[in-house]
Design a protein around this motif. Structure first.
Motif, PDB file in Angstrom:
ATOM      1  N   UNK B 110      -6.540  -1.130  28.121  1.00  0.00           N
ATOM      2  CA  UNK B 110      -5.559  -2.207  28.000  1.00  0.00           C
ATOM      3  C   UNK B 110      -4.623  -1.960  26.814  1.00  0.00           C
ATOM      4  N   UNK B 112      -3.172  -3.830  24.799  1.00  0.00           N
ATOM      5  CA  UNK B 112      -3.428  -4.582  23.583  1.00  0.00           C
ATOM      6  C   UNK B 112      -4.580  -3.960  22.790  1.00  0.00           C
ATOM      7  N   UNK B 113      -5.529  -3.344  23.507  1.00  0.00           N
ATOM      8  CA  UNK B 113      -6.632  -2.654  22.841  1.00  0.00           C
ATOM      9  C   UNK B 113      -6.109  -1.384  22.158  1.00  0.00           C
ATOM     10  N   UNK B 114      -5.200  -0.684  22.844  1.00  0.00           N
ATOM     11  CA  UNK B 114      -4.589   0.506  22.245  1.00  0.00           C
ATOM     12  C   UNK B 114      -3.792   0.119  20.996  1.00  0.00           C
ATOM     13  N   UNK B 116      -4.164  -2.484  19.016  1.00  0.00           N
ATOM     14  CA  UNK B 116      -5.087  -2.871  17.942  1.00  0.00           C
ATOM     15  C   UNK B 116      -5.763  -1.641  17.338  1.00  0.00           C
ATOM     16  N   UNK B 197      12.569   1.869  29.804  1.00  0.00           N
ATOM     17  CA  UNK B 197      12.568   0.407  29.947  1.00  0.00           C
ATOM     18  C   UNK B 197      11.176  -0.162  29.654  1.00  0.00           C
ATOM     19  N   UNK B 201      10.578  -2.891  26.603  1.00  0.00           N
ATOM     20  CA  UNK B 201      10.039  -4.226  26.858  1.00  0.00           C
ATOM     21  C   UNK B 201       8.656  -4.442  26.253  1.00  0.00           C
ATOM     22  N   UNK B 203       5.378  -5.349  24.360  1.00  0.00           N
ATOM     23  CA  UNK B 203       4.952  -6.330  23.360  1.00  0.00           C
ATOM     24  C   UNK B 203       3.564  -5.973  22.833  1.00  0.00           C
ATOM     25  N   UNK B 204       2.635  -5.697  23.759  1.00  0.00           N
ATOM     26  CA  UNK B 204       1.220  -5.626  23.395  1.00  0.00           C
ATOM     27  C   UNK B 204       0.882  -4.548  22.369  1.00  0.00           C
ATOM     28  N   UNK B 207       3.186  -5.428  18.844  1.00  0.00           N
ATOM     29  CA  UNK B 207       2.840  -6.634  18.087  1.00  0.00           C
ATOM     30  C   UNK B 207       1.902  -6.321  16.916  1.00  0.00           C
ATOM     31  N   UNK B 208       1.081  -5.261  17.058  1.00  0.00           N
ATOM     32  CA  UNK B 208       0.160  -4.904  15.983  1.00  0.00           C
ATOM     33  C   UNK B 208       0.793  -3.965  14.967  1.00  0.00           C
ATOM     34  N   UNK B 218      11.637  -7.198  21.303  1.00  0.00           N
ATOM     35  CA  UNK B 218      10.788  -8.224  21.927  1.00  0.00           C
ATOM     36  C   UNK B 218       9.958  -9.005  20.905  1.00  0.00           C
ATOM     37  N   UNK B 221      12.185 -11.420  19.236  1.00  0.00           N
ATOM     38  CA  UNK B 221      12.443 -12.535  20.160  1.00  0.00           C
ATOM     39  C   UNK B 221      11.298 -13.544  20.116  1.00  0.00           C
ATOM     40  N   UNK B 222      10.068 -13.045  20.149  1.00  0.00           N
ATOM     41  CA  UNK B 222       8.908 -13.937  20.085  1.00  0.00           C
ATOM     42  C   UNK B 222       8.944 -14.760  18.801  1.00  0.00           C
TER      43      UNK B 222
END
Lengths: 275, 262
Positions: B110, B112-114, B116, B197, B201, B203-204, B207-208, B218, B221-222
């Motif tokens: 996933x 988000x796991x990558x 983190x 693209x 785009x 985020x996951x 974000x970290x 992005x 934007x958040x």
């Protein structure tokens, strides 16, 4: 230089990138979760004993499952119509499905923020037609997260299924019809079995995608509807509990892998061609 | 078949497409509205909010970072992904079978796991600068696209053409650049633009790996959404939709959009 050596030399840079910057960091995340006091799995038993953490896990499962089921229910009939449309119309419909898919998740979630917000478009409309006097609070509910997730994943489902449905020869459905099958039984006995592999691929993509999503639950669910993705972020970057965050990460990997493995087994068993 | 499609089924498909396109139309309307809040249909038309996007330095800065990252990450990924895809297609028997799965591994982990794990081990653990960690993360994110799309083109390439060039005395590396690459150019362009693209785009992962100083569009934007709720965000969204349209036009010209249903 032997061909074998040449092949390896060409493949090594990409292999190294994955091994060093994906393999090692993810293994280190796994290692972080091994308990130091007592049982090596103590972090997991702590997770499974905590009511709050289990609520997050079950909520995420529930949202992902509902999203998957609705995406199949919406995507399948739509993909059927797309697949059976004449050339030009089909291209337009495919464009209409690809466009949202390639538009970012932040933009697509933001749209639902605008629609479902307290002063949002839906509330404005409901008040205007007199269905409600006070604006309803629709944001930060499980429903708002699910709607945005369905919105996110229906295009993916449609595009996955269009390819599969197009591959079903028209001769087959025509033959079934000419042998007296009703449209319903043609669908059940000819189309559906052949579409199963595509349905499974689509369902896996949607389930794992929604199970591990971050931006949508963050924007539309907030703290109240914490899901695994937002929970992981909160543990890692707000409370700096890296062991807790790693435990969440490992659970996410395990659920993803288990889903992929279970569903590909199912696909193999249900494949009419392989028997 | 289309004449036999049940009217209810057609109506259902129409509703689905309204559901898919409606929210995006609402964003476009909200971006054009001459009000300080988000509304639809727009009340009065203005391009003021678009101008506002370029006046907010955080948007300008993160837009540049996002583009640099998308181009840099994809270029890095292509530079190592094309040789890998070539090796897989050309020397299939010489390579262990699992290797093909290694390059698509980023799909199984996933995002988000990558993100983190990269933050924990690479950015904080090994002190790699934020921009470097972001670049690596985005290169990993898009590697499966690069390998798969280029690989699909290579699988339909007739390697005997390359052999012919080599047997006529052309050095192998030169045959690769002058015979193989030009033949798979559509795949490379389409793969590049789809990877671009995806990275733009993301985020996951980002974000970290963003913090004070470095951020992507992005993520900005958040952050902006949590403080302000004015049509500026809708305007940025519309600008991003223009990028999507450009991406689709390029994919259509190279491999055709139906490639995405395969």
């Amino acid at each position: 230089m032997s061909p074998r050596l040449q092949a390896w030399l060409l493949a090594i840079p990409a292999t190294l990138l994955v091994a060093v910057f994906l393999g090692l960091p993810v293994l280190s995340t796994f290692a972080t979760t091994i308990g130091t006091d007592g049982s090596p799995l103590s972090n997991y038993s702590a997770y499974f004993e905590s009511r709050f953490r289990m609520t997050v896990l079950w909520r995420t499962m529930e949202v992902a499952l509902i999203t998957t089921l609705v995406s199949v229910a919406v995507g399948f009939p739509t993909a059927w119509i797309v697949a059976k449309s004449p050339g030009r119309l089909k291209s337009i419909l495919i464009i209409a499905a690809v466009f949202p898919l390639l538009t970012g998740v932040v933009v697509r979630s933001f749209a639902w923020l605008v629609i479902l917000g307290r002063n949002g478009i839906l509330n404005e409309f409901l008040q205007k037609v007199g269905l409600t006097a006070e604006p309803l609070s629709m944001l930060y509910t499980q429903g708002s997260v699910i709607i945005a997730m369905i919105y996110l994943f229906v295009p993916l489902m449609i595009l996955t299924l269009v390819g599969v449905l197009e591959g079903i020869p028209e001769d087959l459905t025509d033959a079934a019809a000419s042998l007296g099958a009703t449209p319903a039984s043609t669908f059940r006995q000819v189309v559906l079995p052949m579409a199963v592999p595509g349905l499974i691929v689509g369902a896996v993509l949607v389930f794992t995608g929604s199970f591990t999503s971050y931006a949508t639950p963050q924007l539309l669910g907030g703290e109240r509807q914490m899901m695994m993705g937002t929970f992981l972020y909160q543990r890692a970057m707000v409370t700096f509990d890296w062991v807790g965050a790693s435990t969440i990460a490992v659970i996410m990997v395990v659920v993803t892998l288990a889903t992929v493995i279970a569903m590909s087994r199912l696909a193999r068993r249900m494949n009419p061609v392989a028997g | 078949m289309q004449r036999r499609a049940h009217p209810a089924l057609i109506a259902f498909a129409v509703l689905t497409f309204l559901f898919l396109i409606g929210p995006l139309v609402i964003i476009v309307g909200a971006a054009l509205s001459d009000t300080s809040y988000l509304t639809f249909p727009p009340q009065g038309l203005t391009l003021h909010w678009f101008q506002n996007v370029f006046e907010i330095s955080a948007f300008k800065r993160t837009m540049i970072t996002s583009f640099q990252l998308a181009v840099g990450g994809t270029a890095l990924s292509m530079a190592i992904g094309i040789p890998a895809a070539y090796a897989m297609a050309r020397y299939r028997i010489e390579l262990p079978r699992f290797l093909g799965n290694v390059f698509v591994l980023p799909i199984l982990v996933p995002e988000i796991v990558l993100g983190f794990s990269l933050m924990k081990s690479v950015a904080v653990g090994s002190g790699v600068p934020i921009m470097g960690a972001l670049l690596l993360g985005h290169a990993l994110l898009v590697l499966p696209y690069c390998v798969r799309v280029v690989g699909a083109s290579l699988n339909s390439f007739d390697f005997s053409i390359e052999e012919a060039a080599v047997s006529l005395g052309c050095p192998r590396w030169k045959a690769f650049f002058t015979v193989v690459l030009p033949n798979v150019k559509p795949g490379i362009i389409a793969g590049f633009i789809l990877a671009f693209i995806t990275s733009l785009n993301d985020v996951s992962i980002s974000i970290f790996l963003t913090g004070p100083g470095v951020s992507t569009l992005p993520i900005q934007l958040l952050a902006h959404m949590e403080q302000f709720f004015d049509p500026t965000i809708a305007s940025v969204s519309v600008l991003l939709m223009f990028v999507t349209v450009a991406v689709m036009a390029i994919v259509e010209r190279t491999l055709g959009l139906t490639f995405l249903t395969k």
